[in-house]
Scaffold this active site. Sequence first.
Site, PDB file in Angstrom:
ATOM      1  N   HIS A 119     -28.313 -15.387  16.454  1.00 48.48           N
ATOM      2  CA  HIS A 119     -27.458 -14.298  15.861  1.00 48.48           C
ATOM      3  C   HIS A 119     -27.774 -12.905  16.720  1.00 48.48           C
ATOM      4  CE1 HIS A 119     -25.473 -16.405  12.218  1.00 48.48           C
ATOM      5  NE2 HIS A 119     -25.943 -17.223  13.017  1.00 48.48           N
ATOM      6  N   HIS A 242     -27.479 -27.118  15.642  1.00 50.51           N
ATOM      7  CA  HIS A 242     -27.073 -27.604  14.423  1.00 50.51           C
ATOM      8  C   HIS A 242     -28.057 -28.853  13.883  1.00 50.51           C
ATOM      9  CE1 HIS A 242     -23.230 -25.178  13.701  1.00 50.51           C
ATOM     10  NE2 HIS A 242     -24.174 -24.596  13.758  1.00 50.51           N
ATOM     11  N   TRP A 258     -27.229 -30.686   8.309  1.00 49.22           N
ATOM     12  CA  TRP A 258     -26.571 -31.519   9.359  1.00 49.22           C
ATOM     13  C   TRP A 258     -27.263 -32.879   9.653  1.00 49.22           C
ATOM     14  CZ3 TRP A 258     -26.854 -26.239   9.689  1.00 49.22           C
ATOM     15  CH2 TRP A 258     -25.815 -25.539   9.820  1.00 49.22           C
TER      16      TRP A 258
END
EC number: 1.11.1.5
Length: 358
Positions: A119, A242, A258
């Site tokens: 991020h 993920h 996930w």
Amino acid sequence: MAASRTATRTLRALRTSTRPALTAAPRAAFRQGGRRLYSSEPAKSGGSNIWAWAIGAGALGAGGLWYLNQDGASATPKVFAPKFDDYQAVYNEIASRLEEKDDYDDGSYGPVLVRLAWHASGTYDKETGTGGSNGATMRFAPESDHGANAGLKAARDFLEPVKAKFPWITYSDLWILGGVCAIQEMLGPQIPYRPGRQDRDAAGCTPDGRLPDASQAQDHLRNIFYRMGFNDQEIVALSGAHALGRCHADRSGFDGPWTFSPTVLTNDYYKLLLDEKWQWKKWNGPKQYEDKKTKSLMMLPADMALIQDKKFKQWVEKYAADNELFFKDFSNVIVKLFELGVPFAENSERWVFKTVNA
């Protein structure tokens, strides 16, 4: 907790000498709950030595400091230019903390460190040259309060004692090194790293909306990633992150992991996308998918877009069939992401750090 740690050590013992060829078996069990650390006070440093930035990272290639050793009224300035061994020491400290601090999701802070590095980097805009990992502006509002960054204070706080122990490293370099360390220590591929990022103040905060929205589909993914300079193959390769971690209803609104091994990086994310039957989850939260068999896994609309779009799906199929290919492409594209917009010194070299617990 004990089952999670035992499974991780078992996977480490089964590793082959060639890292990219590893295909890790899913964990039999992982910790579903536990105390989560959301905030902590930065560690305080003491002593009579004062560290002060005097020379920017660009001037010395990998960074530099004036080290002022105060003895009474005298002060002797010395130039400190950190080398590979200095950064390896920082890596080792992060790896040690990852092993010791197991009071987070599934017994590991590793996934949230990867998310912090991701991020911090994923705000880059190639048209304006703004954003990216150079600056670590998520330390300040309003960027720290962006919805996409909810929960990342836990990762920033986790790294504060490391910053206190090695005050010469910038937050920008530290956050990315934290992500590199986490990936490698979670049995992922080697991630080459080079320092040279410089911290900025709140004026450098990026506008909200630059990070992917998991509730959207392929058009949104392309708009977000094309803005940074990625192509379709790279979008799918980056999505392999993920395989790590989980969503939280009190942060993104979504909930669940996930994969069955959320603290080990493998190509299971792609395998599960293709092999499992996915259905809409019936709950009071935002739209997300659950696996029909166990109802313990989740996929987001942005994940399902990777198999609904033909151009994306071909890469999902390739990575599901070949973990070595996934590791190679993931390493290349995550390095590209981590370096977007960074004004590295000319001829600066990338380093590969030795793992500690992997």
